[in-house]
Design a protein around this motif. Sequence first.
Motif, PDB file in Angstrom:
ATOM      1  N   MET A  42      55.487  98.730 -52.984  1.00 16.69           N
ATOM      2  CA  MET A  42      56.034 100.094 -52.895  1.00 16.69           C
ATOM      3  C   MET A  42      55.177 101.072 -53.704  1.00 16.69           C
ATOM      4  O   MET A  42      54.960 102.207 -53.273  1.00 16.69           O
ATOM      5  N   SER A  43      54.683 100.650 -54.843  1.00 16.08           N
ATOM      6  CA  SER A  43      53.818 101.508 -55.661  1.00 16.08           C
ATOM      7  C   SER A  43      52.516 101.806 -54.933  1.00 16.08           C
ATOM      8  O   SER A  43      52.062 102.957 -54.909  1.00 16.08           O
TER       9      SER A  43
ATOM     10  N   THR B 189      68.588  91.538 -60.929  1.00 12.61           N
ATOM     11  CA  THR B 189      68.027  90.602 -61.888  1.00 12.61           C
ATOM     12  C   THR B 189      68.898  90.540 -63.141  1.00 12.61           C
ATOM     13  O   THR B 189      69.204  89.455 -63.634  1.00 12.61           O
ATOM     14  N   ASP B 190      69.277  91.713 -63.639  1.00 15.46           N
ATOM     15  CA  ASP B 190      70.150  91.728 -64.817  1.00 15.46           C
ATOM     16  C   ASP B 190      71.457  91.006 -64.548  1.00 15.46           C
ATOM     17  O   ASP B 190      71.952  90.263 -65.396  1.00 15.46           O
TER      18      ASP B 190
ATOM     19  N   SER C 233      60.159  87.423 -59.134  1.00 21.74           N
ATOM     20  CA  SER C 233      58.837  87.490 -58.499  1.00 21.74           C
ATOM     21  C   SER C 233      58.888  88.310 -57.223  1.00 21.74           C
ATOM     22  O   SER C 233      57.993  89.127 -56.966  1.00 21.74           O
ATOM     23  N   THR C 234      59.921  88.128 -56.435  1.00 20.98           N
ATOM     24  CA  THR C 234      60.085  88.896 -55.207  1.00 20.98           C
ATOM     25  C   THR C 234      60.243  90.376 -55.527  1.00 20.98           C
ATOM     26  O   THR C 234      59.631  91.237 -54.877  1.00 20.98           O
ATOM     27  N   THR C 235      61.042  90.686 -56.529  1.00 17.95           N
ATOM     28  CA  THR C 235      61.247  92.078 -56.937  1.00 17.95           C
ATOM     29  C   THR C 235      59.945  92.687 -57.443  1.00 17.95           C
ATOM     30  O   THR C 235      59.619  93.837 -57.102  1.00 17.95           O
ATOM     31  N   GLU C 236      59.192  91.929 -58.236  1.00 15.88           N
ATOM     32  CA  GLU C 236      57.912  92.435 -58.736  1.00 15.88           C
ATOM     33  C   GLU C 236      56.961  92.730 -57.575  1.00 15.88           C
ATOM     34  O   GLU C 236      56.301  93.771 -57.560  1.00 15.88           O
ATOM     35  N   MET C 237      56.874  91.808 -56.624  1.00 19.58           N
ATOM     36  CA  MET C 237      55.978  92.004 -55.477  1.00 19.58           C
ATOM     37  C   MET C 237      56.413  93.221 -54.668  1.00 19.58           C
ATOM     38  O   MET C 237      55.569  94.020 -54.236  1.00 19.58           O
TER      39      MET C 237
END
Length: 185
Positions: A155-156, A1-2, A146-150
């Motif tokens: 995973m959490s 993302t960065d 959004s994909t990374t957040e999901m």
Amino acid sequence: TDESYKQLIEENINNSMASKDLDALYSNQMEAVTNYLLTGTESYIDLYKENLQLANETVSAMQQTFTAEDDLEKLSQLAAFQVRFDEIVQKMIKFKQEGNVVGYTNVLNTSGKTIMNVFNAKSAELNETQEAIVLAKISEIDKNVSTTEMTMIVMSLISIIGGVLLSLFISRSISQPIVKVSAVM
């Protein structure tokens, strides 16, 4: 993302800003010429030449960083219009210096207006294209975020459920032998 945001800033936003800067330089040139014709003050010619040089440098820099054929074609057209505009400006300056008001007024109202309108239209097209590229890139990055957040949420949850199950297993494996020993005693 960065990395995506960094690329967006370094490439796309810089190109968009250069396009807007070029638009401002063209406006400054037109304003300087108009002010010279109205006042006859020579410093406006210097201001025109300064903006002309900056516009040429900006177009050259943009030709190095832009990759789309359509954008490069627009830049080439703008460079050609700049040369034509400079020829028209030199005519108007000559007429002004000669005191030929009708001459520079006619040039300004015919060729000058035409080339100014073309400049504005091509510059606006280039700005719109660059803005569309930036917006598309932002949309793409937002989807990646959004994909990374999901992924992080899933995973959490898996980690939490796994941790609870592991702690239950460990606590039973520790408590059952204790319960058996205590029952035998």
